[in-house]
Write an enzyme that holds these catalytic residues in place. Structure first.
Site, PDB file in Angstrom:
ATOM      1  N   TYR A 102      -4.101  -3.932  -0.651  1.00 54.38           N
ATOM      2  CA  TYR A 102      -4.040  -5.236   0.022  1.00 54.38           C
ATOM      3  C   TYR A 102      -4.098  -6.391  -0.977  1.00 54.38           C
ATOM      4  O   TYR A 102      -3.781  -7.528  -0.638  1.00 54.38           O
ATOM      5  CB  TYR A 102      -5.185  -5.390   1.033  1.00 54.38           C
ATOM      6  CG  TYR A 102      -5.076  -4.497   2.264  1.00 54.38           C
ATOM      7  CD1 TYR A 102      -3.964  -3.692   2.480  1.00 54.38           C
ATOM      8  CD2 TYR A 102      -6.086  -4.468   3.207  1.00 54.38           C
ATOM      9  CE1 TYR A 102      -3.864  -2.885   3.601  1.00 54.38           C
ATOM     10  CE2 TYR A 102      -6.002  -3.654   4.340  1.00 54.38           C
ATOM     11  CZ  TYR A 102      -4.891  -2.867   4.520  1.00 54.38           C
ATOM     12  OH  TYR A 102      -4.797  -2.064   5.631  1.00 54.38           O
ATOM     13  N   LYS A 127      -6.088  10.231  -1.717  1.00 54.67           N
ATOM     14  CA  LYS A 127      -4.805  10.943  -1.636  1.00 54.67           C
ATOM     15  C   LYS A 127      -4.463  11.366  -3.066  1.00 54.67           C
ATOM     16  O   LYS A 127      -3.409  11.032  -3.626  1.00 54.67           O
ATOM     17  CB  LYS A 127      -3.742  10.019  -1.030  1.00 54.67           C
ATOM     18  CG  LYS A 127      -2.439  10.706  -0.673  1.00 54.67           C
ATOM     19  CD  LYS A 127      -2.532  11.618   0.543  1.00 54.67           C
ATOM     20  CE  LYS A 127      -1.213  12.342   0.747  1.00 54.67           C
ATOM     21  NZ  LYS A 127      -1.282  13.392   1.769  1.00 54.67           N
ATOM     22  N   ASP A 160      -4.963  12.261   4.936  1.00 54.47           N
ATOM     23  CA  ASP A 160      -4.269  12.791   6.116  1.00 54.47           C
ATOM     24  C   ASP A 160      -5.153  13.812   6.831  1.00 54.47           C
ATOM     25  O   ASP A 160      -5.292  13.798   8.059  1.00 54.47           O
ATOM     26  CB  ASP A 160      -2.883  13.365   5.752  1.00 54.47           C
ATOM     27  CG  ASP A 160      -2.873  14.205   4.478  1.00 54.47           C
ATOM     28  OD1 ASP A 160      -3.922  14.302   3.805  1.00 54.47           O
ATOM     29  OD2 ASP A 160      -1.812  14.775   4.155  1.00 54.47           O
ATOM     30  N   ASP A 208      -9.430   0.835   6.485  1.00 57.18           N
ATOM     31  CA  ASP A 208      -8.946   0.013   7.603  1.00 57.18           C
ATOM     32  C   ASP A 208      -8.429   0.922   8.717  1.00 57.18           C
ATOM     33  O   ASP A 208      -8.806   0.795   9.894  1.00 57.18           O
ATOM     34  CB  ASP A 208      -7.825  -0.894   7.059  1.00 57.18           C
ATOM     35  CG  ASP A 208      -7.407  -1.976   8.034  1.00 57.18           C
ATOM     36  OD1 ASP A 208      -7.994  -2.065   9.125  1.00 57.18           O
ATOM     37  OD2 ASP A 208      -6.470  -2.734   7.695  1.00 57.18           O
ATOM     38  N   ASP A 256     -10.378   2.171  12.553  1.00 58.47           N
ATOM     39  CA  ASP A 256      -9.799   1.962  13.892  1.00 58.47           C
ATOM     40  C   ASP A 256      -9.749   3.291  14.630  1.00 58.47           C
ATOM     41  O   ASP A 256      -9.998   3.358  15.838  1.00 58.47           O
ATOM     42  CB  ASP A 256      -8.377   1.386  13.794  1.00 58.47           C
ATOM     43  CG  ASP A 256      -8.343  -0.151  13.880  1.00 58.47           C
ATOM     44  OD1 ASP A 256      -9.289  -0.782  13.368  1.00 58.47           O
ATOM     45  OD2 ASP A 256      -7.380  -0.693  14.451  1.00 58.47           O
TER      46      ASP A 256
HETATM   47  C1  LIG Z   1      -6.230  -8.592   7.487  1.00 55.63           C
HETATM   48  C2  LIG Z   1      -6.546  -7.144   7.810  1.00 55.63           C
HETATM   49  C3  LIG Z   1      -6.746  -6.344   6.578  1.00 55.63           C
HETATM   50  C4  LIG Z   1      -7.725  -7.110   8.713  1.00 55.63           C
HETATM   51  C5  LIG Z   1      -8.070  -5.761   9.226  1.00 55.63           C
HETATM   52  O1  LIG Z   1      -7.302  -5.079   9.883  1.00 55.63           O
HETATM   53  C6  LIG Z   1      -9.399  -5.268   8.979  1.00 55.63           C
HETATM   54  O2  LIG Z   1     -10.103  -5.742   8.112  1.00 55.63           O
HETATM   55  O3  LIG Z   1      -9.790  -4.297   9.668  1.00 55.63           O
HETATM   56 MG   LIG Z   2      -8.259  -3.302  10.698  1.00 51.60          MG
END
Ligand SMILES: CC(C)CC(=O)C(=O)O
Ligand SMILES: [Mg+2]
Ligand SMILES: NC(=O)C1=CN([C@@H]2O[C@H](COP(=O)(O)OP(=O)(O)OC[C@H]3O[C@@H](n4cnc5c(N)ncnc54)[C@H](O)[C@@H]3O)[C@@H](O)[C@H]2O)C=CC1
Length: 359
Positions: free
Chosen positions: A141, A192, A224, A248, A252
């Site tokens: 990032y 990875k 993975d 990240d 999720d």
């Molecule tokens: C701008 C992104 C890297 C934000 C995001 O998805 C996060 O930090 O979870």
């Molecule tokens: Mg995120």
């Protein structure tokens, strides 16, 4: 001495969920005599509209001077243009990098009351309590060079750079090992390393730092497989440590094991324990303005703030206990709704937490 908290509601559902979290913070401030002073600032799309840029100087200065920051979420279709919001020196990423908030702690805990809302069967997730430690100010990032260019043959190509230095890996490794020491002493480093040299180095440094923590059992897993294992048998994990992008994505994924992305709080810390606290989700433009977003991830982020940056563990405990009792009472926002529960709005959920705190 008073403590300074900067509140950055941001965009989309950000202002809706932050409003509820601020009421909770104000309540514990009064009840526990914490002497917290709250200030509000602009970030993200709201800041672009007001000032022309996603991270105004005033916000950055206020953030630097704050003991802690509470952020809702940023972004939305209107502003999701690379140049305006997503460059690493701008917006949310700019805030993270300017304050050196390299350690992102994302606990994924299943409240037993939400077993029915989890994407997995109760026997696979019951008692789930994982901590994902995500490196937050490096990796792909932030790596340079990056961009979109046109080759000599006229073909356009996009490119990013996945880079980590040894000191960047070392410092997040120490955070992760120390977190594991306080928990069940198992750390899984996710990489990875079968494909990416940067993560060959990551694995090497993790192993080297691990020698300083002989009481912690270190394992390595390719990302993975880690994604698959998270939904196959998530309780095998105690602490996971990984780079910015993998963390990240995996967090999720882990969120759905707990019932909803609206349940996961986070802390982003620097070396001075200064921290930014935010739900792990985004601005959810699809439900913004409807009063149905789940504010619990943001309210639980306030609890993390009290614990990590404001040295107010008793207040943090009170909030977490209040959230648990609200869930006991069967109150659910739409995202965690299940049969027999009572569906409530964002504001009603916030009110219910306040009521539970008062009881
Ligand atoms: C701008 C992104 C890297 C934000 C995001 O998805 C996060 O930090 O979870
Ligand atoms: Mg995120
Ligand atoms: N930390 C931040 O500020 C982040 C910002 N973003 C930004 O947010 C915007 C939307 O991104 P998406 O990919 O849609 O991710 P998102 O996390 O905003 O939403 C994904 C899905 O989860 C739902 N959701 C999220 N939070 C919820 C909550 N509290 N209660 C109930 N449901 C919830 C949304 O309705 C949506 O269906 C984009 O502009 C993105 O760049 C995305 C992730 C993190």
């Amino acid at each position: 001495m008073s403590k300074n908290v900067l509140v950055l509601p941001g965009d989309g559902i950000g202002p809706e969920i932050v409003a509820e979290a601020v009421k909770v913070l104000e309540w514990v401030n009064d009840r526990f005599g914490l002497n917290i002073e709250l200030n509000e600032g602009l970030v993200g799309g709201a800041a672009i509209d007001a000032t022309g840029g996603p991270l105004p100087e005033a916000t950055l200065n206020a953030a630097r001077n704050a003991d802690a920051i509470l952020l809702g979420a940023v972004g939305g279709h209107k502003w999701d243009k690379l140049e305006m919001a997503l460059r690493p020196e701008k917006g949310l990423l700019g805030l993270r990098s300017n304050l050196n908030l390299f350690a992102n702690l994302r606990p994924a805990i299943l409240y037993p009351q939400l077993a029915a809302a989890s994407s997995l069967r109760p026997e696979i997730v019951s008692g789930l309590d994982i901590l994902i430690v995500r490196e937050l100010t490096g990796g792909i990032y932030f790596g340079e060079p990056r961009g979109i260019r046109t080759r000599e043959d006229g073909v356009r190509e996009g490119y990013n750079t996945y880079i980590y230095s040894e000191p960047e890996i070392e410092r997040i490794a120490h955070v992760a090992f120390q977190a594991a020491q306080k928990r069940n002493k198992r750390l899984c480093s996710v990489d990875k390393a079968n494909v990416l040299e940067v993560t060959v180095l990551w694995r090497e440094v993790m192993t080297r730092v691990g020698a300083e923590y002989p009481d912690v059992e270190l394992s390595h897993m390719y990302v993975d497989n880690a994604a698959m294992q998270l939904v196959r048998a998530p309780k095998q994990f105690d602490v996971m440590v990984t780079g910015n992008m993998f963390g990240d994505i995996l967090s999720d994924c882990a969120a759905m094991l707990t019932g909803s992305i609206g349940m996961l709080p986070s802390a982003s810390l620097n070396d001075q324990q200064q921290g930014m606290y935010e739900p792990i989700h985004g601005s959810a433009p699809d439900i913004a303005g409807q009063g149905i977003a789940n504010p619990l991830a943001t309210i639980l982020s306030v609890a993390m703030m009290l614990r990590y940056s404001l040295q107010a563990a008793a207040a943090a405990d009170a909030i977490e206990d209040a959230v648990s009792r609200v869930l006991d009472a069967g109150l659910r926002t739409a995202d965690i709704m299940s049969e027999g529960a009572r569906k409530v709005t964002t504001a009603e959920m916030g009110q219910a937490v306040l009521k539970a705190l008062n009881e």
